[in-house]
Motif scaffolding. Structure first.
Motif, short mmCIF file in Angstrom:
data_model
loop_
_atom_site.label_atom_id
_atom_site.label_comp_id
_atom_site.label_asym_id
_atom_site.label_seq_id
_atom_site.Cartn_x
_atom_site.Cartn_y
_atom_site.Cartn_z
N GLY A 110 0.78 -1.23 0.00
CA GLY A 110 0.00 0.00 0.00
C GLY A 110 0.81 1.28 0.00
N ARG A 111 2.13 1.18 -0.17
CA ARG A 111 2.97 2.38 -0.11
C ARG A 111 2.70 3.35 -1.25
N LEU A 112 2.43 2.84 -2.46
CA LEU A 112 2.13 3.75 -3.58
C LEU A 112 0.80 4.47 -3.33
N LEU A 116 0.21 8.54 -2.94
CA LEU A 116 -0.79 9.34 -3.65
C LEU A 116 -1.70 10.08 -2.66
N VAL A 117 -2.10 9.41 -1.61
CA VAL A 117 -2.94 10.06 -0.58
C VAL A 117 -2.19 11.24 0.02
N GLU A 118 -0.92 11.04 0.29
CA GLU A 118 -0.09 12.10 0.87
C GLU A 118 0.01 13.31 -0.06
N ASN A 119 0.00 13.05 -1.36
CA ASN A 119 0.13 14.12 -2.36
C ASN A 119 -1.22 14.49 -2.98
N ARG A 120 -2.29 14.11 -2.35
CA ARG A 120 -3.64 14.26 -2.89
C ARG A 120 -3.94 15.65 -3.45
#
Length: 145
Positions: A110-112, A116-120
């Motif tokens: 789930g790291r990718l 993406l969530v972090e850079n949402r």
């Protein structure tokens, strides 16, 4: 995609480890574990119930499976096929954002998705939308909780 190809794809994703994690076993393999207990004990003793190897083993013995076991294997593969096709569409939609923001992120577990969530806020709108819809399928595959 035929069942054999799908099972081999699952095995390629999982390697020799359980398919993603325990959540996958609960969602995809629980019916197989329940309906194929006899077949597992007879033909597939070395395969873990939450492991893609169980599906491969049962497929190898398909001519010996009970109807309920064969149906459970088929249903599990249909659910997995749907989740994988959705995941594939999600990756295609977010490909540029993945390359831009997550190129150095180690893939798996789930790291990718987390990247993406972090850079949402900086993602393209189409990727943000795909991200919202991807969580249930990623949970089914055991990639995120």
């Amino acid at each position: 995609m035929e069942t054999r190809t799908l099972i081999l794809t699952c095995f390629a994703i999982a390697g020799s480890a359980p398919l993603c994690c325990a959540a996958t076993g609960e969602l995809l393999f629980a019916p197989i574990k329940e309906k194929c207990a006899t077949e597992q004990s007879m033909y597939c003793k070395a395969a873990m119930p939450t492991d893609a190897r169980l599906a491969l083993c049962l497929y190898a013995h398909e001519d010996k499976l009970s109807a309920s076991c064969a149906l459970a294997v088929y249903d599990g593969m249909v659910a997995l096929r749907f989740a994988l096709s959705t995941l594939s569409a999600y990756v295609k939609t977010c490909r540029q954002d993945l390359l831009k923001y997550c190129a150095t992120t180690k893939w798996g577990e789930g790291r990718l998705f987390a990247c993406l969530v972090e850079n949402r806020q900086t993602l393209k709108p189409t990727c943000r939308s795909a991200l919202d819809g991807a969580r249930p399928d990623l949970q089914m595959l055991g990639i995120v909780k």
